[in-house]
Design an enzyme around this catalytic site. Structure first.
Site, short mmCIF file in Angstrom:
data_model
loop_
_atom_site.label_atom_id
_atom_site.label_comp_id
_atom_site.label_asym_id
_atom_site.label_seq_id
_atom_site.Cartn_x
_atom_site.Cartn_y
_atom_site.Cartn_z
N SER A 1 -16.32 -35.86 -66.54
CA SER A 1 -16.53 -34.66 -65.71
C SER A 1 -17.02 -33.49 -66.54
CB SER A 1 -15.25 -34.28 -64.98
OG SER A 1 -14.22 -33.97 -65.90
N GLY B 1 -12.77 -40.32 -60.09
CA GLY B 1 -12.17 -39.03 -59.76
C GLY B 1 -12.75 -37.98 -60.68
N GLU B 2 -11.95 -36.93 -60.96
CA GLU B 2 -12.39 -35.84 -61.85
C GLU B 2 -13.56 -35.05 -61.25
OE1 GLU B 2 -13.42 -36.35 -66.03
OE2 GLU B 2 -12.07 -38.05 -66.20
N GLY B 3 -13.92 -35.30 -60.02
CA GLY B 3 -15.07 -34.62 -59.42
C GLY B 3 -16.40 -35.25 -59.77
#
Lengths: 343, 343
Positions: free
Chosen positions: B97, B316-318
């Site tokens: 990210s 995840g993590e954007g």
């Protein structure tokens, strides 16, 4: 340049470097394959450029503009008198491809390889005209041998210029009237598809004309197919100058070791011809997006490839490939800059 | 800030402005809808920002880090002792990210909203801890009322900071152990799904443990469901601090009029809770990608939404939302700069 330059082999890519890239991602935090398609994009870039720090930039977009003789036979949503204004929009920087290229920092050029109506010299327009549109392919080959050679060479020279300027990535685009009928015919000839599966709406064709378009394609394939002994025979008899230029461009990318992002339906047909000549060329190609043309599915099956995006785009001009470019840039940055643990 | 701030309505968007954007694209060269999904992205941005020149930047990514009490019960591929090093990687700029945010020019922050093991003060880490992991939800609510309020507020305040700094676009990310089990349970409770359809491999769970994970989800839903009268009851009893923060962030985006790009499975669960509270919030959300989690399909059906990308990412993590950001930037540039005919 020998007239058979296209038979020269393409460069090999490094499978060990691809594996090293995959190994890098496997060591990162998170589940295996957590970055999905971005990992394989990066691995392929590593393989092509023989580096764990592959560089995708600078990137060049070259648009090849030409019309097809078939365009005014009632099969195209756009006739060839619309092409010049489309092309001027590109040169003025207000077409979709020009806006995207500028936004994304991509070098941009437009080459007239054979509009039906010669727009004459225009600021910014490169001229490498192979004719004033191809011949209507219903009963006659679309191109002469000489014209096909000139079209392939236009593509080759565009990639050579980009390569000499230090570009790492090439995108080809196309503009012109009649292209989807021509490309549908090539797909049927090369993949043995029934014409109904490739006759799509093109540039806005009404549904009731689709069966006529399919019939035109079937008749043309029937008429020419006894002369098809190589993929270039198919291209010469059914294709367009811009398809020839794109085919020459992709072949040159493989020979010089440049990555290409293939755009939509017509570009993928040019790629199909080129990959049929050199199957290993596929290692140098990304397929940017799945165009909203029915034939597109069959092409990807024929190429055993998966497009990066599926955004229902169907403009051409390289726009679908441009939309995919940030994914390739992101993938390269991830390979170069991620670390398994904080330093 | 009232404790019921989340009940305040979200801003309306301008359907006439969306239509004006569609009309612009209809006047361009090429077939109708030639730019595909990019046209509708631009139309939605125009509707949200009430302008035919909507600006997507600056963009803020805030990652909410927290662990789940359920993480160490044998349902998670990653236990909560792995979270701190993951988080340090973000702070050092070497996580996926962080690399993507830097490459894309996105503002980046990480907030500890409740790791199990307090990493203490770290350079660059914001601390807004709601607890040391949630409670194991198998028999007890995951959060107290107070903790849920604190989690929602952490999200609200992140968006308020971004808004005050002039950001136009917000991306929430999450890090933590046990999140996919918790999010699967919320999906089952809100959408009435059987747990087998949402129990996915999460952060690398072996296939043989999936049925145990499904059983844990089923038992938890059975245990808590008589207390479910609002979506926030479900979130409090089964969710995590980071899910609460994301839910609060999305609600605030709608209330302040900021666009949000929702990331993968866990973020879309937070969005589902928020949209269940305020259906009109959907107008402010883009769904960045379809995560490679089986439950993701059901969530998009429940939200009647289509993700922009399908890249099989599941970190995840954007990261999935970041991958989609260039499409939104491109769409806005196309709306602003394309012209029907050359000037």
């Amino acid at each position: 340049m020998s007239s058979s330059w296209h038979q020269q082999p393409v460069k090999t890519v490094s499978e060990p470097m691809a594996q090293a890239a995959r190994d890098h991602f496997a060591r990162l935090s998170g589940p295996p394959g957590a970055l999905g398609a971005l990992e394989e994009i990066a691995a392929r870039m590593a393989a092509m450029h023989r580096s764990l720090r592959p560089e995708p930039d600078p990137c060049q977009l070259t648009i090849f503009a030409a019309d097809h003789g078939i365009a005014n036979a009632g099969v195209a949503g756009m006739t060839d008198d619309a092409t010049p204004s489309w092309l001027r929009n590109c040169l003025h920087g207000t077409s979709a491809s020009a806006v995207m290229a500028r936004t994304l920092g991509v070098r941009y050029e437009v080459i007239d390889v054979g509009l039906a109506h010669d727009p004459g010299p225009l600021p910014g327009l490169l001229r490498q005209r192979c004719g004033s549109a191809t011949t209507d392919f219903r009963t006659t080959p679309a191109m002469s041998e000489h014209q096909l050679g000139a079209a392939l060479a236009a593509g080759r020279e565009a990639v050579e210029r980009a390569h000499a300027a230090g570009c790492r990535l090439f995108i080809g685009g196309e503009i012109g009237a009649g292209k989807s009928t021509s490309c549908g015919a090539i797909a049927c000839a090369l993949l043995g598809l029934p014409p109904e599966t490739v006759a799509g709406p093109g540039s806005g064709l009404p549904a009731e004309i689709l069966s006529f378009k399919a019939q035109v394609i079937q008749n043309a394939v029937d008429h020419h197919q006894r002369f098809f002994s190589t993929p270039l025979d198919v291209l010469r008899r059914l294709g367009g100058f811009e398809t020839g230029a794109l085919c020459g461009a992709y072949l040159t990318c493989g020979q010089l070791g440049m990555t290409a992002i293939v755009d939509g339906f017509c570009s993928s047909i040019a790629a199909l011809v080129a990959v049929t000549i050199h199957p290993a060329l596929k290692n140098w190609l990304f397929f940017g997006h799945r165009a909203a043309e029915p034939g597109q599915y069959a092409i990807f099956r024929g190429l055993d490839s998966r497009p990066l995006l599926n955004l229902d785009m169907r403009l051409g001009e390289g726009t679908g490939a441009l939309a995919a470019l940030p994914l390739i840039r992101t993938a390269c940055a991830l390979l170069k800059e991620t670390q398994p643990t904080a330093p």
